[in-house]
Design a protein around this motif. Structure first.
Motif, short mmCIF file in Angstrom:
data_model
loop_
_atom_site.label_atom_id
_atom_site.label_comp_id
_atom_site.label_asym_id
_atom_site.label_seq_id
_atom_site.Cartn_x
_atom_site.Cartn_y
_atom_site.Cartn_z
N ALA A 19 34.22 5.96 -33.73
CA ALA A 19 32.70 6.33 -33.88
C ALA A 19 32.32 5.63 -32.67
O ALA A 19 30.72 5.93 -32.98
N VAL A 20 32.93 4.65 -32.05
CA VAL A 20 31.64 3.83 -31.11
C VAL A 20 31.93 4.22 -29.92
O VAL A 20 33.01 4.97 -29.01
N PRO A 21 30.66 4.47 -29.51
CA PRO A 21 30.09 5.78 -28.02
C PRO A 21 31.26 5.07 -27.33
O PRO A 21 31.61 3.24 -26.52
N ASN A 22 31.31 5.77 -25.59
CA ASN A 22 31.78 4.82 -24.31
C ASN A 22 31.22 3.88 -23.80
O ASN A 22 31.77 3.29 -23.68
N ASP A 23 29.74 4.28 -24.30
CA ASP A 23 28.82 3.42 -23.14
C ASP A 23 28.76 1.95 -23.53
O ASP A 23 28.81 1.43 -23.31
N VAL A 24 28.49 2.24 -25.18
CA VAL A 24 29.17 0.38 -26.02
C VAL A 24 30.36 -0.27 -25.43
O VAL A 24 30.13 -1.68 -24.98
N LYS A 26 31.83 0.20 -23.04
CA LYS A 26 31.94 0.04 -21.52
C LYS A 26 31.03 -1.36 -21.47
O LYS A 26 31.59 -2.85 -20.80
N HIS A 27 29.98 -1.84 -22.25
CA HIS A 27 29.38 -2.91 -22.11
C HIS A 27 30.47 -3.74 -22.83
O HIS A 27 29.68 -5.17 -22.08
N VAL A 28 30.73 -3.97 -24.07
CA VAL A 28 31.53 -5.35 -24.74
C VAL A 28 32.64 -5.27 -23.71
O VAL A 28 32.86 -6.21 -23.86
N THR A 29 33.68 -4.22 -22.87
CA THR A 29 34.12 -4.55 -22.45
C THR A 29 34.05 -6.15 -20.75
O THR A 29 34.36 -6.97 -20.13
N GLY A 30 32.74 -5.89 -20.54
CA GLY A 30 32.06 -5.91 -19.55
C GLY A 30 31.51 -8.10 -20.42
O GLY A 30 31.70 -8.84 -19.21
N ILE A 31 31.67 -7.42 -21.07
CA ILE A 31 30.76 -8.98 -22.16
C ILE A 31 32.24 -10.04 -22.57
O ILE A 31 32.58 -11.02 -22.47
N LEU A 32 33.36 -9.27 -22.44
CA LEU A 32 34.23 -9.78 -22.64
C LEU A 32 34.64 -10.14 -21.81
O LEU A 32 35.48 -11.49 -21.68
N VAL A 33 34.80 -9.89 -20.42
CA VAL A 33 35.23 -10.36 -19.08
C VAL A 33 34.88 -11.69 -18.90
O VAL A 33 35.16 -12.09 -18.61
N ALA A 261 22.65 -1.79 -30.92
CA ALA A 261 21.23 -3.18 -30.40
C ALA A 261 22.21 -3.93 -29.11
O ALA A 261 21.49 -4.01 -28.20
N LEU A 262 23.50 -3.63 -29.18
CA LEU A 262 24.17 -4.52 -27.86
C LEU A 262 23.85 -4.49 -26.70
O LEU A 262 24.41 -5.07 -25.79
N LEU A 263 23.71 -2.84 -26.58
CA LEU A 263 23.14 -2.47 -24.69
C LEU A 263 22.45 -2.94 -24.91
O LEU A 263 21.90 -3.23 -23.34
N ARG A 264 21.16 -3.94 -25.70
CA ARG A 264 20.33 -4.67 -24.63
C ARG A 264 20.61 -6.74 -24.63
O ARG A 264 20.06 -7.16 -24.36
N SER A 265 21.94 -6.65 -24.83
CA SER A 265 21.72 -8.22 -24.89
C SER A 265 22.42 -8.27 -23.14
O SER A 265 21.95 -7.50 -22.58
#
Length: 456
Positions: A19-24, A26-33, A261-265
């Protein structure tokens, strides 16, 4: 009935990986790296050294420690990871804190359980959403008709503990009862004092949220093994609302499901506290036509929060530790103006005691700007008025620093930061390791990725 607890529980249980969208993701991947780079560059920080000294040997599969083969219990691995992610103060910022601090716990457990990359990423996403909503409520107590509430003493570790517990519960597939219990336990024992960020900052500032992530793991272990928790930790008697407002009542969390909301992090372009990032950019612009020797006085016009946190205590004009310096508005501004850069060398003993920096800081004052305050925190900005020795002035207005959601860091920016932080660790393999970490979304077992990032 604790509606806030039920609201968080239903979101965590309902938001499975698909249920977690791909754009989310992808954004999380950048945060993790980005977070992994911060951790790998700080593998010898005080918190990591302490963790290595007191580490508990696990009786079962040990938690994953970033960059290490060390054996540690799940909760100690969470503490260890978060200490490294947090130490350089180079990791992300969002709402009222640094949600990537929670990643230390999620990596520790995901690696131990051999979870897939997408499962880890979705756990991080869920943790961020819960962190954001708790932080919004917490932040609302920081303003009273535009004025900072000076006696608020609860630190961001409260949101970190609850968010991390939510992410872990989601990632591990807990049912409603265990999810509810884990979040309740994390909330009930998750009220750390903001004394960790006052005055001359100690080592504890860098590990305060690491203690919270360790607590979140322990809360989940208790829930997983059948321990029950308080029924109304947020809205009931002696719960969070009563502590903050004097009587029990609704928490009124922002609803889930409207948007992620995390897309605004935001990520950090410089190793300094989030709200100080914009001051560094302003200093760069000012130094294009003004030298430090020309300056008689500098006034930094900011939000109330930035002044309170980074420009209101004497220690911020005389930092003697890295922990204080990277939270000092006059220090990072002065270093940026003098040197044209802010990096790890900006916090060396030599720079901390540099007479040029001390002299320039003495010319800096920090005041609250009502317009900037009205637009904070949606827009991070600063207005600089520099008065030269001849009486002329130069004014700079800067907003939306690199890394914020209106001016985001892209993959290439994160890769450049990765290179800056870990080339000394991986050498010729640096870019390969970046690609490996970035590809975690395709991994059926994230342990395989973390094993290749070991630096020992």
């Amino acid at each position: 009935m604790d509606y806030a607890l039920d609201q968080i529980t239903e979101f965590v249980v309902g938001a499975r990986a698909e249920a977690v969208p791909n754009d989310v993701l992808k954004h999380v991947t950048g945060i993790l790296v980005d977070s992994l780079a911060c951790a790998l560059a700080a593998k010898d920080c005080p918190g990591a050294r302490v963790a290595a000294a007191i580490v508990d040997v696990p009786r079962g599969p040990g938690g994953t420690v970033i960059g290490s083969r060390a054996e540690a219990t799940l909760d100690m691995a969470a503490f260890w990871n978060t200490s490294m992610i947090r130490y350089l103060d180079y990791n992300d910022g969002f709402t009222a804190g640094h949600p990537s601090d929670m990643i230390g716990a999620l990596v520790a457990v995901a690696g131990a359980r051999g979870l897939s990359g997408p499962t880890l990423l979705s756990g991080i996403a869920v943790a961020y959403e819960v962190f954001h909503r708790i932080s919004l409520k917490h932040r609302s107590y920081r303003k009273d008709r535009g004025a900072l509430v000076d006696n608020l003493s609860i630190d961001q570790g409260f949101s970190v503990a609850i968010g991390a517990a939510a992410g872990l519960a989601h990632m591990l597939g807990y049912d409603r009862d265990r999810t509810r219990t884990a979040i309740s336990l994390a909330a009930t024992n998750g009220l750390p004092l903001r004394a960790s960020r006052a005055g001359e900052l100690s080592h504890y500032k860098g590990v305060a949220t690491a203690v919270s992530t360790r607590q979140a793991v322990f809360a989940c272990q208790l829930a997983e093994n059948g321990l029950t928790g308080p029924s109304d930790p947020f809205e009931g008697r002696h719960g969070f609302i009563e502590v903050m407002e004097g009587k029990a009542g609704p928490m009124n969390l922002e609803p889930f499901g409207v948007e992620w909301a995390l897309l605004r992090s935001a990520l950090k372009y410089f190793p300094a506290t989030s709200n100080c990032q914009i001051a560094i950019w302003a200093a760069f612009e000012l130094r294009e036509d003004v030298t430090a020797a020309d300056i008689a006085e500098i006034v930094l016009h900011t939000s109330r929060f930035l002044r309170h946190e980074s420009g209101s205590e004497p220690a911020k004009w005389a930092p003697t530790t890295r922990e204080t310096a990277d939270h000092s508005l006059p220090y990072v501004f002065s270093v940026a103006l003098l040197n044209g850069e802010v990096n790890e060398s900006s916090y060396s003993e030599q720079m901390l005691h540099d007479e040029r920096v001390r002299e320039l800081m003495g010319k800096v004052s920090v005041v609250v700007d009502d317009q900037i305050e009205a637009e904070w925190p949606d827009t991070l900005q600063i207005r600089v008025t520099a008065t030269k020795a001849d009486g002329t002035t130069r004014e700079i207005h800067a907003a939306d620093p690199k890394g914020t959601y209106r001016n985001p860091m892209r993959r290439d920016d994160i890769k450049a930061k990765w290179r800056n932080l870990v080339t000394s660790v991986f050498g010729a393999e640096t870019d390969h390791m970046f690609d490996l970490a970035w590809g975690i979304a395709d991994s059926d077992d994230c342990t395989k990725v973390f094993e290749q990032l070991v630096t020992e």
